[in-house]
Design a protein around this motif. Structure first.
Motif, PDB file in Angstrom:
ATOM      1  N   PRO A 191       7.767   4.072   0.118  1.00 26.19           N
ATOM      2  CA  PRO A 191       7.436   5.358  -0.526  1.00 26.19           C
ATOM      3  C   PRO A 191       8.027   5.549  -1.916  1.00 26.19           C
ATOM      4  O   PRO A 191       7.377   6.149  -2.783  1.00 26.19           O
ATOM      5  CB  PRO A 191       7.965   6.391   0.469  1.00 26.19           C
ATOM      6  CG  PRO A 191       7.906   5.696   1.786  1.00 26.19           C
ATOM      7  CD  PRO A 191       8.249   4.251   1.495  1.00 26.19           C
ATOM      8  N   LEU A 199       2.661   1.954  -7.791  1.00 33.44           N
ATOM      9  CA  LEU A 199       1.323   1.544  -7.350  1.00 33.44           C
ATOM     10  C   LEU A 199       0.240   2.375  -8.048  1.00 33.44           C
ATOM     11  O   LEU A 199      -0.847   1.865  -8.336  1.00 33.44           O
ATOM     12  CB  LEU A 199       1.197   1.661  -5.833  1.00 33.44           C
ATOM     13  CG  LEU A 199       2.164   0.809  -5.008  1.00 33.44           C
ATOM     14  CD1 LEU A 199       1.947   1.046  -3.521  1.00 33.44           C
ATOM     15  CD2 LEU A 199       2.050  -0.664  -5.352  1.00 33.44           C
ATOM     16  N   ASP A 200       0.543   3.637  -8.332  1.00 38.83           N
ATOM     17  CA  ASP A 200      -0.401   4.491  -9.066  1.00 38.83           C
ATOM     18  C   ASP A 200      -0.579   3.998 -10.503  1.00 38.83           C
ATOM     19  O   ASP A 200      -1.677   4.077 -11.061  1.00 38.83           O
ATOM     20  CB  ASP A 200       0.086   5.939  -9.109  1.00 38.83           C
ATOM     21  CG  ASP A 200      -0.073   6.647  -7.772  1.00 38.83           C
ATOM     22  OD1 ASP A 200      -0.947   6.260  -6.974  1.00 38.83           O
ATOM     23  OD2 ASP A 200       0.701   7.604  -7.528  1.00 38.83           O
ATOM     24  N   GLN A 241       0.858  -1.180   0.000  1.00 37.30           N
ATOM     25  CA  GLN A 241       0.000   0.000   0.000  1.00 37.30           C
ATOM     26  C   GLN A 241       0.893   1.229   0.000  1.00 37.30           C
ATOM     27  O   GLN A 241       2.073   1.153   0.353  1.00 37.30           O
ATOM     28  CB  GLN A 241      -0.922  -0.023   1.215  1.00 37.30           C
ATOM     29  CG  GLN A 241      -1.929  -1.169   1.131  1.00 37.30           C
ATOM     30  CD  GLN A 241      -2.858  -1.214   2.314  1.00 37.30           C
ATOM     31  OE1 GLN A 241      -2.413  -1.382   3.448  1.00 37.30           O
ATOM     32  NE2 GLN A 241      -4.151  -1.070   2.059  1.00 37.30           N
ATOM     33  N   LYS A 242       0.321   2.352  -0.411  1.00 38.80           N
ATOM     34  CA  LYS A 242       1.114   3.580  -0.466  1.00 38.80           C
ATOM     35  C   LYS A 242       1.724   3.869   0.905  1.00 38.80           C
ATOM     36  O   LYS A 242       1.065   3.740   1.928  1.00 38.80           O
ATOM     37  CB  LYS A 242       0.257   4.738  -0.937  1.00 38.80           C
ATOM     38  CG  LYS A 242      -0.030   4.673  -2.410  1.00 38.80           C
ATOM     39  CD  LYS A 242      -0.678   5.940  -2.866  1.00 38.80           C
ATOM     40  CE  LYS A 242      -0.417   6.108  -4.334  1.00 38.80           C
ATOM     41  NZ  LYS A 242      -0.824   7.432  -4.773  1.00 38.80           N
ATOM     42  N   GLY A 243       2.979   4.233   0.879  1.00 40.70           N
ATOM     43  CA  GLY A 243       3.703   4.518   2.105  1.00 40.70           C
ATOM     44  C   GLY A 243       4.479   3.330   2.638  1.00 40.70           C
ATOM     45  O   GLY A 243       5.395   3.501   3.436  1.00 40.70           O
ATOM     46  N   VAL A 276      -4.844   0.458  -2.376  1.00 44.65           N
ATOM     47  CA  VAL A 276      -3.469   0.883  -2.069  1.00 44.65           C
ATOM     48  C   VAL A 276      -3.411   2.213  -1.334  1.00 44.65           C
ATOM     49  O   VAL A 276      -2.394   2.526  -0.722  1.00 44.65           O
ATOM     50  CB  VAL A 276      -2.534   0.902  -3.301  1.00 44.65           C
ATOM     51  CG1 VAL A 276      -2.404  -0.486  -3.896  1.00 44.65           C
ATOM     52  CG2 VAL A 276      -2.943   1.915  -4.323  1.00 44.65           C
ATOM     53  N   THR A 277      -4.473   2.996  -1.371  1.00 50.59           N
ATOM     54  CA  THR A 277      -4.476   4.247  -0.605  1.00 50.59           C
ATOM     55  C   THR A 277      -5.014   4.044   0.803  1.00 50.59           C
ATOM     56  O   THR A 277      -5.029   4.974   1.604  1.00 50.59           O
ATOM     57  CB  THR A 277      -5.309   5.341  -1.312  1.00 50.59           C
ATOM     58  OG1 THR A 277      -6.646   4.874  -1.478  1.00 50.59           O
ATOM     59  CG2 THR A 277      -4.697   5.716  -2.641  1.00 50.59           C
ATOM     60  N   ASP A 326       5.597   4.267  -4.578  1.00 48.32           N
ATOM     61  CA  ASP A 326       4.210   4.739  -4.636  1.00 48.32           C
ATOM     62  C   ASP A 326       3.766   5.047  -6.067  1.00 48.32           C
ATOM     63  O   ASP A 326       2.624   4.773  -6.444  1.00 48.32           O
ATOM     64  CB  ASP A 326       4.004   5.965  -3.744  1.00 48.32           C
ATOM     65  CG  ASP A 326       3.941   5.604  -2.268  1.00 48.32           C
ATOM     66  OD1 ASP A 326       3.940   4.395  -1.931  1.00 48.32           O
ATOM     67  OD2 ASP A 326       3.896   6.541  -1.443  1.00 48.32           O
TER      68      ASP A 326
END
Length: 159
Positions: free
Chosen positions: A105, A111-112, A100-102, A127-128, A108
């Motif tokens: 980092p 993941l987007d 997941q995001k973070g 993921v957010t 990220d």
């Protein structure tokens, strides 16, 4: 349980453990049966994760493998609540899913991009989020969390 690969590995590692694989897809269940073979120790059932065919507080361990990112937010919450319902006190939930995001980092942006290149309609929402916080929300205590390439493995205990 998808195609049963993780279930087969668990069965191989702990051949005395009784296991149940759940999936909505009949073709996946058929592939799992082919992979695992017929054994009294492994049961495969067609069912939804948000309506597990188990009694309350009847399971010592529940494992979810790459399921949560495939679900709409509301169903994801129902699945976590249903897991808590079927876990025995002090039972363990192990979730393997996407980072997941973070979590990392520097990754990220990757993941987007993922849902844009693959048909993953619920991935961006997953993921957010914060898996550990969602676990706490439904009565689970985080036990451990680690990353393996693009995956997160999180373990929770029913409180």
């Amino acid at each position: 349980c998808g195609t049963g690969r993780l279930l087969a590995s668990l069965h191989e590692a702990w051949p005395g453990m009784k296991l149940t694989g759940i999936d909505l897809s009949v073709p996946y269940l058929e592939e799992a049966r082919r992979l695992i073979g017929r054994t009294a120790r492994v049961k495969l059932d067609e069912a939804a994760a948000e309506a597990l065919p188990f009694d309350d507080a009847s399971r010592d361990l529940v494992v979810s493998s790459f399921l949560l990112h495939e679900l709409p937010k509301e169903i994801r919450a129902q699945v976590l609540a249903e897991t808590v319902r079927v876990l025995k006190p002090d039972g363990l939930l192990v979730i393997v899913d996407s980072l997941q995001k973070g979590d990392r980092p520097d990754w990220d942006g990757l993941l987007d991009l993922f849902p844009h290149y693959f048909h993953e309609p619920y991935y961006a929402d997953y993921v957010t989020g914060n898996l550990e916080a969602r676990g706490v929300d439904v009565g689970l205590a985080p036990v451990s969390s680690e990353h393996a390439f693009l995956s997160k493995i999180a373990a929770f205990q029913k409180t």
